[in-house]
Design an enzyme around this catalytic site. Structure first.
Site, short mmCIF file in Angstrom:
data_model
loop_
_atom_site.label_atom_id
_atom_site.label_comp_id
_atom_site.label_asym_id
_atom_site.label_seq_id
_atom_site.Cartn_x
_atom_site.Cartn_y
_atom_site.Cartn_z
CG ASP A 17 30.05 26.51 76.50
OD1 ASP A 17 30.45 27.75 75.77
OD2 ASP A 17 30.98 25.50 77.15
CE LYS A 71 34.13 19.16 85.02
NZ LYS A 71 34.76 20.48 85.21
NE ARG A 126 29.51 19.93 87.45
CZ ARG A 126 30.17 20.49 86.08
NH1 ARG A 126 30.90 21.48 86.23
NH2 ARG A 126 29.71 20.08 84.78
CG ASP A 186 42.69 13.17 77.63
OD1 ASP A 186 41.73 13.87 78.17
OD2 ASP A 186 43.83 13.18 77.85
N GLY A 187 38.89 13.14 77.48
CA GLY A 187 37.94 12.76 78.40
C GLY A 187 38.35 12.64 79.83
NE ARG A 226 26.49 22.49 80.36
CZ ARG A 226 27.79 22.68 81.08
NH1 ARG A 226 28.54 23.83 81.08
NH2 ARG A 226 28.25 21.62 81.99
N GLY A 282 32.08 16.70 77.20
CA GLY A 282 33.33 16.06 76.50
C GLY A 282 34.20 15.36 77.55
NE ARG A 283 36.97 18.55 81.90
CZ ARG A 283 37.21 19.68 81.14
NH1 ARG A 283 37.54 19.63 79.98
NH2 ARG A 283 37.24 20.83 81.53
#
Length: 486
Positions: A254, A115, A178, A127-128, A185, A95-96
């Site tokens: 997750d 990220k 990262r 908002d990511g 996952r 999501g981000r």
């Protein structure tokens, strides 16, 4: 080293982009204005076959701002699902963050994952963006875990930008680059199982085996072997968390790595004073992910993963493999704790000695890490004092039993204490020290970040002039309690 000297020299083999289209969504990173690089990790750079000193900071800043990708990158947001606080959520995904590409290195593939890259179809009204506070915490967490030899993702760099991001308050925006061998996952398997996509489920399993655990392909039952590998690695990971007083705080499925890595650092904490039920996440009202619950939660998560594999493996066989979790964890934990107490051999009374040590720490509200270090410093002039750290009438009685126990070891006291100092850190990623680093960075000073990162990457050896970085918070400081917000 490989001879590579720059980010531009990396080559990519983006396997994930060759999965079916609904495994991901291609997303272009959002460009963030006024991006400024704060630090580059030598530990993470080595993982890519690079040296931090030779990386072009300007080029890296362009990458982390979203302005310009590296040749061969193919950014995408992965789709997965998972159980969050015990409830299945089918709407999850990156999501981000974006998987920018899968780099080829002599040690295997490495995902580069940005990220704070902006909104994706899986942002769920978010908002990511990422904020500086959480980005620095994750950056330092990777360094600290690697320094303690706990399997983990790493971050190559952290950068602040000119965006203002609203969380509980307005905070500076940031990005984090990262690195991980894989971002697969438990939730990836749950998604395919819930969708009853057996062929794709098997394809994902084969991907993990072929790309990350090729030795398992030679097994008579490779899928069973993969699940056994996940169970074993997860048990050993949790043993290390428990031995070093680490609380992940959001052990949703997750957030569980199929490769047994520590993944997705949020409101985590390392123990200060020992609290067996420490719950540093203020949204975890029931203490589901408290420190003492982590072994059981990991088994619950593995059981969910096992259920997801039932179309491919017999249920009884999955149960047999799950039954190996507890003895594997207990054996790994015992080895680690004996090492921290300086015990080379295994004796029946060790488990009680370890349990009584932890009870002593909790009852006396002693600092977890400084107590272990003080026990290791008994021959060090100017080292930590055990009597200062543990102010409890029961200390002398425990020490008498401990001295009797170590008397049957073959090593000399000098050898034993030196070995203990190699596994009992002096520099620990404490929340109040991380907050000092964050506040300095918010004021434009990255020097404390660099200093702390260097200490955490090599946490066992005392360094002159660095005493402040080994201090615990005051005994009357309130318990650590953080939010999940990023």
């Amino acid at each position: 080293m490989t001879g590579k000297t720059s980010l531009e020299s990396l080559t990519f083999d983006n396997v994930w982009s060759r999965f079916p289209d609904d495994f991901f969504t291609r997303v272009t990173p959002t460009v963030w204005r006024d991006t400024r690089l704060l630090d580059v990790s030598p530990t993470a750079a080595m993982r890519l076959g690079l040296e931090a000193e030779t990386i072009d900071r300007g080029r890296l800043t362009e990458l982390m701002s979203g302005e310009r990708l590296l040749p061969g990158m193919d950014p995408l947001a992965q789709k997965y699902t998972g159980h969050q606080f015990g409830t299945y959520n089918p709407s999850l995904g990156d999501g981000r963050g974006l998987l920018l590409g899968e780099a080829v290195t002599p040690w295997g593939p490495v995902d580069l994952h940005l990220k704070g890259a902006g909104q994706t179809p899986y942002s769920r009204f978010g908002d990511g963006r990422a904020v500086l506070r959480s980005s620095i915490r994750e950056y330092l967490a990777g360094e600290a875990m690697a320094g303690l030899k706990i399997p983990t993702t790493l971050a190559l760099a952290v950068a602040v930008n000119g965006e203002k991001v609203m969380r509980e308050r307005v905070e500076p925006g940031a990005t984090l680059l990262r690195l991980a061998e894989s971002h697969v996952r438990f939730g990836h398997f749950e998604w395919l199982y819930q969708q009853r996509r057996v062929e794709d489920l098997e394809r994902l399993v084969r991907h993990v085996i072929d790309r990350h655990r090729p030795d398992l392909a030679q097994s008579e039952a490779p899928i069973e072997a993969m699940f056994q590998d996940v169970v074993t690695r997860t048990a050993e990971l949790i043993a290390r968390w428990q031995a070093y007083g680490f609380v992940h705080a959001v052990m949703n499925t997750d957030n569980m790595s199929i490769l047994g890595l520590t993944l997705d650092y949020g409101p985590y904490a390392f123990m200060d004073r020992f609290e067996s039920n420490l719950t540093p996440n203020h949204t975890d009202a029931t203490g589901r992910y408290a420190f003492d619950q982590q072994p059981g939660v990991a088994l619950w998560n593995l059981t969910v993963l096992g259920q997801s594999l039932t179309p491919l493996v017999a249920v009884e066989r999955l149960r047999e493999i799950l039954d190996s979790y507890e003895p594997t964890l207990q054996a790994a934990y015992a080895i680690l704790m004996r090492a921290r107490l300086g015990l080379e051999t295994e004796r029946e009374e060790d488990a009680q000695l370890i349990e009584d040590w932890l009870t002593l720490l909790e009852r006396s509200r002693a600092d977890f890490h400084r107590s272990f270090r003080a026990l290791s410093d008994q021959d060090v002039i100017g080292g930590l004092s055990l009597g200062d750290e543990i102010q409890d009438a029961g200390l002398e009685g425990w020490l008498e039993r401990y001295r009797e126990r170590v008397s049957v070891e073959s090593r000399s006291d000098t050898e034993r204490l030196a070995a203990m100092r190699r596994v009992n850190p002096l520099y620990v990623l404490r929340t109040h020290l991380a907050q000092h680093v964050i506040e300095a960075a918010q004021e434009g000073d990255a020097e404390p970040l660099v200093t702390f990162r260097e200490l955490l990457s090599s946490p066992f050896e005392a360094r002159p002039g660095m005493q402040a970085w080994s201090e615990a918070p005051p005994r009357n400081a309130p318990p650590v309690c953080l939010s999940c917000s990023s």
